[in-house]
Write a protein that holds these residues in place. Structure first.
Motif, PDB file in Angstrom:
ATOM      1  N   ASP A  31       0.808  -1.217   0.000  1.00  0.00           N
ATOM      2  CA  ASP A  31       0.000   0.000   0.000  1.00  0.00           C
ATOM      3  C   ASP A  31       0.844   1.271   0.000  1.00  0.00           C
ATOM      4  OD1 ASP A  31       0.914  -0.399   2.581  1.00  0.00           O
ATOM      5  OD2 ASP A  31      -0.918   0.322   3.526  1.00  0.00           O
ATOM      6  N   PHE A  32       2.162   1.138   0.008  1.00  0.00           N
ATOM      7  CA  PHE A  32       3.042   2.306  -0.012  1.00  0.00           C
ATOM      8  C   PHE A  32       2.970   2.972  -1.378  1.00  0.00           C
ATOM      9  CE2 PHE A  32       7.141   4.238  -1.007  1.00  0.00           C
ATOM     10  CZ  PHE A  32       7.172   5.204  -0.025  1.00  0.00           C
ATOM     11  N   LYS A  33       2.708   4.280  -1.366  1.00  0.00           N
ATOM     12  CA  LYS A  33       2.626   5.042  -2.613  1.00  0.00           C
ATOM     13  C   LYS A  33       3.949   5.735  -2.859  1.00  0.00           C
ATOM     14  CE  LYS A  33      -2.239   5.965  -1.918  1.00  0.00           C
ATOM     15  NZ  LYS A  33      -2.865   6.638  -0.807  1.00  0.00           N
ATOM     16  N   GLU A  34       4.563   5.421  -3.985  1.00  0.00           N
ATOM     17  CA  GLU A  34       5.834   6.039  -4.345  1.00  0.00           C
ATOM     18  C   GLU A  34       5.565   7.313  -5.140  1.00  0.00           C
ATOM     19  OE1 GLU A  34      10.063   4.550  -6.263  1.00  0.00           O
ATOM     20  OE2 GLU A  34       8.468   3.114  -5.887  1.00  0.00           O
ATOM     21  N   LEU A  35       6.410   8.307  -4.931  1.00  0.00           N
ATOM     22  CA  LEU A  35       6.276   9.576  -5.643  1.00  0.00           C
ATOM     23  C   LEU A  35       7.001   9.531  -6.982  1.00  0.00           C
ATOM     24  CD1 LEU A  35       7.099  11.962  -2.652  1.00  0.00           C
ATOM     25  CD2 LEU A  35       4.849  11.537  -3.637  1.00  0.00           C
ATOM     26  N   THR A  36       6.466  10.256  -7.969  1.00  0.00           N
ATOM     27  CA  THR A  36       7.195  10.451  -9.219  1.00  0.00           C
ATOM     28  C   THR A  36       8.320  11.452  -8.927  1.00  0.00           C
ATOM     29  OG1 THR A  36       5.897  12.359  -9.913  1.00  0.00           O
ATOM     30  CG2 THR A  36       5.052  10.180 -10.569  1.00  0.00           C
ATOM     31  N   LYS A  37       9.250  11.621  -9.846  1.00  0.00           N
ATOM     32  CA  LYS A  37      10.352  12.580  -9.648  1.00  0.00           C
ATOM     33  C   LYS A  37       9.810  14.000  -9.423  1.00  0.00           C
ATOM     34  CE  LYS A  37      14.383  10.354 -11.313  1.00  0.00           C
ATOM     35  NZ  LYS A  37      14.868   9.843 -10.057  1.00  0.00           N
ATOM     36  N   ALA A  38       8.824  14.393 -10.214  1.00  0.00           N
ATOM     37  CA  ALA A  38       8.252  15.742 -10.090  1.00  0.00           C
ATOM     38  C   ALA A  38       7.548  15.904  -8.741  1.00  0.00           C
ATOM     39  CB  ALA A  38       7.282  16.015 -11.239  1.00  0.00           C
ATOM     40  N   GLU A  39       6.795  14.889  -8.334  1.00  0.00           N
ATOM     41  CA  GLU A  39       6.107  14.947  -7.049  1.00  0.00           C
ATOM     42  C   GLU A  39       7.115  15.006  -5.899  1.00  0.00           C
ATOM     43  OE1 GLU A  39       2.219  12.296  -8.416  1.00  0.00           O
ATOM     44  OE2 GLU A  39       3.852  11.347  -7.323  1.00  0.00           O
ATOM     45  N   GLU A  40       8.168  14.210  -6.016  1.00  0.00           N
ATOM     46  CA  GLU A  40       9.203  14.196  -4.979  1.00  0.00           C
ATOM     47  C   GLU A  40       9.883  15.560  -4.855  1.00  0.00           C
ATOM     48  OE1 GLU A  40      13.215  11.845  -4.925  1.00  0.00           O
ATOM     49  OE2 GLU A  40      11.597  10.490  -4.303  1.00  0.00           O
ATOM     50  N   GLN A  41      10.121  16.210  -5.976  1.00  0.00           N
ATOM     51  CA  GLN A  41      10.742  17.536  -5.955  1.00  0.00           C
ATOM     52  C   GLN A  41       9.850  18.541  -5.211  1.00  0.00           C
ATOM     53  OE1 GLN A  41      11.320  19.387  -9.831  1.00  0.00           O
ATOM     54  NE2 GLN A  41      13.159  20.432  -9.084  1.00  0.00           N
ATOM     55  N   ILE A  42       8.557  18.483  -5.463  1.00  0.00           N
ATOM     56  CA  ILE A  42       7.616  19.375  -4.790  1.00  0.00           C
ATOM     57  C   ILE A  42       7.551  19.043  -3.295  1.00  0.00           C
ATOM     58  CG2 ILE A  42       5.196  20.121  -4.641  1.00  0.00           C
ATOM     59  CD1 ILE A  42       6.744  20.993  -7.262  1.00  0.00           C
ATOM     60  N   MET A  43       7.506  17.747  -2.968  1.00  0.00           N
ATOM     61  CA  MET A  43       7.454  17.343  -1.567  1.00  0.00           C
ATOM     62  C   MET A  43       8.712  17.781  -0.820  1.00  0.00           C
ATOM     63  SD  MET A  43       4.573  16.111  -0.630  1.00  0.00           S
ATOM     64  CE  MET A  43       5.096  15.685   1.025  1.00  0.00           C
ATOM     65  N   LYS A  44       9.866  17.668  -1.449  1.00  0.00           N
ATOM     66  CA  LYS A  44      11.113  18.104  -0.796  1.00  0.00           C
ATOM     67  C   LYS A  44      11.021  19.581  -0.416  1.00  0.00           C
ATOM     68  CE  LYS A  44      14.390  14.809  -2.732  1.00  0.00           C
ATOM     69  NZ  LYS A  44      15.505  14.608  -3.674  1.00  0.00           N
ATOM     70  N   GLU A  45      10.471  20.389  -1.303  1.00  0.00           N
ATOM     71  CA  GLU A  45      10.314  21.815  -0.997  1.00  0.00           C
ATOM     72  C   GLU A  45       9.322  22.024   0.147  1.00  0.00           C
ATOM     73  OE1 GLU A  45      12.363  23.987  -2.018  1.00  0.00           O
ATOM     74  OE2 GLU A  45      13.272  22.712  -3.531  1.00  0.00           O
ATOM     75  N   LEU A  46       8.202  21.313   0.101  1.00  0.00           N
ATOM     76  CA  LEU A  46       7.210  21.450   1.172  1.00  0.00           C
ATOM     77  C   LEU A  46       7.769  20.978   2.514  1.00  0.00           C
ATOM     78  CD1 LEU A  46       3.747  20.547  -0.400  1.00  0.00           C
ATOM     79  CD2 LEU A  46       4.405  22.672   0.726  1.00  0.00           C
ATOM     80  N   TRP A  47       8.528  19.878   2.501  1.00  0.00           N
ATOM     81  CA  TRP A  47       9.141  19.406   3.740  1.00  0.00           C
ATOM     82  C   TRP A  47      10.093  20.470   4.295  1.00  0.00           C
ATOM     83  CZ3 TRP A  47       9.973  14.192   0.945  1.00  0.00           C
ATOM     84  CH2 TRP A  47       8.890  13.335   1.204  1.00  0.00           C
ATOM     85  N   ASP A  48      10.874  21.085   3.408  1.00  0.00           N
ATOM     86  CA  ASP A  48      11.814  22.124   3.849  1.00  0.00           C
ATOM     87  C   ASP A  48      11.079  23.376   4.355  1.00  0.00           C
ATOM     88  OD1 ASP A  48      13.993  20.545   3.242  1.00  0.00           O
ATOM     89  OD2 ASP A  48      14.475  21.578   1.372  1.00  0.00           O
ATOM     90  N   MET A  49      10.003  23.745   3.678  1.00  0.00           N
ATOM     91  CA  MET A  49       9.252  24.956   4.019  1.00  0.00           C
ATOM     92  C   MET A  49       8.333  24.751   5.228  1.00  0.00           C
ATOM     93  SD  MET A  49       8.047  25.859   0.128  1.00  0.00           S
ATOM     94  CE  MET A  49       7.056  27.272   0.522  1.00  0.00           C
ATOM     95  N   GLY A  50       7.812  23.552   5.349  1.00  0.00           N
ATOM     96  CA  GLY A  50       6.809  23.289   6.378  1.00  0.00           C
ATOM     97  C   GLY A  50       5.395  23.491   5.860  1.00  0.00           C
TER      98      GLY A  50
END
Length: 122
Positions: A3-22
């Motif tokens: 059930d683990f959902k893997e991110l695409t490269k584009a999604e991962e890039q956006i998530m990295k920014e959101l994780w950094d920003m909060g």
């Protein structure tokens, strides 16, 4: 792990920014991305996909939405590592570590650090 959902490269890039920003608005996310920057609408679409997948939630401010991670970077790291371990190394951390050693992806200093971690956790 099924059930683990893997991110695409584009999604991962956006998530990295959101994780950094909060948290952030789409414009703020776009501003943080490297050149060539994707279009605002592209980032907006990816963020909505991330919300549908359960990675992101939002707070409304009038017609604007501020997005924040629903899943922490640590949770994702645990899931992606578990999937890697299960799918490629028969759920054996020993096989995974051996792979990195054989492929020269670990140097002696990193190996010493790993051994120190093992010693501390005995």
């Amino acid at each position: 792990m099924e059930d683990f959902k893997e991110l695409t490269k584009a999604e991962e890039q956006i998530m990295k920014e959101l994780w950094d920003m909060g948290r952030g608005f789409v414009k703020e996310i776009v501003d943080r991305l490297p050149e060539p920057k994707p279009a605002y609408n592209t980032v907006s679409t990816i963020v909505r996909i991330l919300e549908t997948k359960g990675f992101v939630t939002h707070e409304s401010f009038g017609k604007s939405h501020q997005y924040l991670p629903k899943i922490s970077k640590e949770e994702y790291k645990k899931g992606i590592t578990g999937k890697l371990l299960t799918n490629y190394f028969d759920n054996s951390p020993k096989r995974m570590l051996s792979y990195f050693l054989e492929e020269n992806r670990l140097d002696v200093q990193e190996l010493d650090e790993i051994l120190s971690i093992i010693e501390r956790n005995k």
